[in-house]
Design an enzyme around this catalytic site. Sequence first.
Site, short mmCIF file in Angstrom:
data_model
loop_
_atom_site.label_atom_id
_atom_site.label_comp_id
_atom_site.label_asym_id
_atom_site.label_seq_id
_atom_site.Cartn_x
_atom_site.Cartn_y
_atom_site.Cartn_z
N CYS A 97 0.54 -1.77 -0.19
CA CYS A 97 -0.16 -0.20 -0.05
C CYS A 97 1.25 0.85 -0.17
CB CYS A 97 -1.36 0.04 1.29
SG CYS A 97 -2.25 1.07 1.02
N ARG A 130 -11.79 6.55 -3.63
CA ARG A 130 -11.05 5.78 -2.70
C ARG A 130 -11.29 4.19 -3.36
NH1 ARG A 130 -7.79 6.53 0.75
NH2 ARG A 130 -6.86 4.44 1.18
N HIS A 193 -3.91 -6.17 1.07
CA HIS A 193 -3.58 -5.68 2.88
C HIS A 193 -4.15 -6.47 3.33
CE1 HIS A 193 -6.81 -2.93 3.35
NE2 HIS A 193 -5.63 -1.83 2.44
#
Length: 246
Positions: A97, A130, A193
Amino acid sequence: MADTKKITIGHLYPDLLNLYGDRGNIACLMKRCMWRGIDAETIEYNLGDTIDFSELDIVLLGGGSDREQMIVCSKLQEIQPDFKSYVEDNGVVIAVCGGYQLLGSYYKTDEGVMEGLHLVDLYTEQGEGRLISNIVLQSDLVSMPVVGFENHGGRTFINGNKPFGKVLFGNGNNDESGYEGVVYKNVIGTYLHGPLLPKNPEICDWLIERALERKYGQCDLEPLDDHEENEANQYIYERFAEHKSR
């Protein structure tokens, strides 16, 4: 009796870059080494610590907020030449990330441009909204699907580099290319993640193998009983990627 092999893992700035449970990746690396009788050690480096990359076999660069990335990036610029030499000498890196974004030339945000480490030819620009989703990839590195979770505002463009995988479900690097992450030499950069490695034991073993090969030469890892990990991986794959294709 053969000499015990040893791997040293460097966890860079976990006090700032541990937004998505990156210590779970460390725990997975350590455990899978231990189960095979490989002596594994993790060294945590915080701001102000001196990093000697010649001592490290695997480096983890985790994720953090934009503010924390900015703090870390200014520090990493001081050691950029050493980090670059490590990468070019086939040093093993897993960057997740925010750590993935730091690998490149820059990260352009609404607050300004964050200078990257120029370790891999890529760049990131902040997009509208996002990209948040479960994600499933098909990767050339492993036989199993790669599964995880993504939550990023940046859109990453990897230029001519090899992607980590083809997106079967989810958004990926920029919601346009159909690919996720990057692979450069022994570096994996990815937005996955949750953490990544416990869900994807083959990726964990890929990192360990590359580290052992670099240090000791040809190395075949002893197989482990991964039936529980494989069942969990398959469940996620069937729930998202297979369901989408029906």
